[in-house]
Design a protein around this motif. Sequence first.
Motif, short mmCIF file in Angstrom:
data_model
loop_
_atom_site.label_atom_id
_atom_site.label_comp_id
_atom_site.label_asym_id
_atom_site.label_seq_id
_atom_site.Cartn_x
_atom_site.Cartn_y
_atom_site.Cartn_z
N TYR A 29 0.56 0.22 1.03
CA TYR A 29 -0.50 -0.69 0.63
C TYR A 29 -1.78 0.07 0.28
CZ TYR A 29 2.25 -4.65 2.38
OH TYR A 29 3.22 -5.59 2.59
N ALA A 30 -2.08 1.10 1.06
CA ALA A 30 -3.29 1.88 0.80
C ALA A 30 -3.23 2.58 -0.55
CB ALA A 30 -3.49 2.91 1.91
N SER A 49 1.24 -8.27 -6.40
CA SER A 49 0.42 -8.05 -7.58
C SER A 49 0.94 -6.85 -8.35
CB SER A 49 -1.04 -7.83 -7.19
OG SER A 49 -1.81 -7.45 -8.31
N LYS A 60 -7.08 -15.04 -6.53
CA LYS A 60 -7.94 -13.88 -6.25
C LYS A 60 -9.38 -14.13 -6.72
CE LYS A 60 -4.43 -10.30 -6.06
NZ LYS A 60 -3.91 -9.04 -6.66
N GLY A 77 -0.90 -2.99 -4.04
CA GLY A 77 -1.69 -3.29 -2.85
C GLY A 77 -1.30 -4.54 -2.11
N THR A 78 -0.46 -5.40 -2.69
CA THR A 78 -0.06 -6.64 -2.01
C THR A 78 1.43 -6.88 -2.23
OG1 THR A 78 -0.57 -8.00 -3.95
CG2 THR A 78 -2.32 -7.72 -2.32
N ARG A 127 1.90 0.93 5.92
CA ARG A 127 0.48 0.75 5.61
C ARG A 127 0.04 1.75 4.53
NH1 ARG A 127 0.28 -3.91 6.74
NH2 ARG A 127 -1.95 -3.76 6.31
N SER A 182 -3.73 0.04 -3.29
CA SER A 182 -5.12 -0.44 -3.38
C SER A 182 -6.01 0.59 -4.05
CB SER A 182 -5.64 -0.77 -1.98
OG SER A 182 -4.88 -1.80 -1.39
N SER A 183 -5.86 1.86 -3.65
CA SER A 183 -6.66 2.93 -4.26
C SER A 183 -6.00 4.26 -3.91
CB SER A 183 -8.10 2.90 -3.75
OG SER A 183 -8.83 4.00 -4.24
N THR A 209 2.92 0.08 -4.47
CA THR A 209 2.18 1.32 -4.70
C THR A 209 1.44 1.32 -6.04
OG1 THR A 209 4.05 2.44 -5.77
CG2 THR A 209 3.89 2.60 -3.37
N GLY A 210 1.58 0.24 -6.82
CA GLY A 210 0.93 0.19 -8.12
C GLY A 210 1.79 0.70 -9.26
#
Length: 348
Positions: free
Chosen positions: A224-225, A291, A345, A295-296, A221, A228-229, A96-97
């Motif tokens: 990941y979303a 990462s 990347k 997101g990954t 999902r 990513s943002s 989730t960052g």
Amino acid sequence: GRMRSNRKHGISNPETLMKTLPQAIVSERESPSKAKRWMLSSYRTEIAIAIAIVIIELAVGTVVPAALSVGNLANVTQAAAPLAIMSFGVLLVIITGGIDLSVGSVFSLTGMVTGLAMAHGYGAVLSSLAGLGVGVAVGLVNGALVTFVGLAPFVVTLSTYAIAGSLSFIVTDGHSLPITDPNYWLLNSGTLIPGMPNYALWCVLLLALIELGLNKLVAGRWLYAIGSSSSSARAIGIPVKRVRLCAYLLSGLLASCAGIVSISYISNAEATAGSSLMLQAIAAVVIGGASLFGGTGSAIGALLGSLMITIIQNGANLIGVNSFWQGTVTGIVILVAVLVDRVTKARR
């Protein structure tokens, strides 16, 4: 009758049917190769880590043949199980960052609370539930402060890391606690499934649940979303705050599960048991291809990363490398993993 059957399936001409049959047969034959290509493309990092683990173990085995013995390999997997369980939870937060620095202290505090409950006469079940409550409480605090108050994950989890670590000493005045239940070791080393020790069973079950959840469930999902943002995820209606809260909650809960599996293994609770595991859990997730920007990541990668760290430590001990160097080795492995991720990347 044949014409009606063909029309039912969208083909009205028997000649057309005869032409499409060979193509269908070819596509069915090609499906296994497509699955292989999908596996290779989706799990490239994980396959590379698995190969690296084999190479490292073989290299250590050439120096110390005992490293390749069945007994040593069993010890490595048993020692890696708590780290793998903790890494699964850290993975969900990193996807989730975010970041969770509190897991090591939660690990320690869980063991102390569980041991203290047993010392006061509570049974194994109630004592374990009390220990799991530590992870749930810390996870909820982390998630609430990050999602609803808007504090930085690094600051929040660093604070709870310090608080939980301090409480690990306070609840028992810093003394270690023996596990009084004579059958508690079965939680780690028993066999619910013949031929598979329980520590391996817990890891396999969690691996399957998390990997399938991340890839097959909508909530997976969403993780990941958000990584990513988060702004885009919020714009399309994803409940970002609730999903992040659940990620931190699961991270705390799995850290407590790891603590319980660990004290079941060593039959003793130490206030400093998880002091180094926070760094190792983050390292395992990063080595596994996740990462730190979110997101990954995959549960398979986290498991393999945990195995790699444990194998490196085991190999260093067998070869006779000073244990003080293990932190240096772990730090170098993290840097290499991050650099490889950045280069990969950039090439993509």
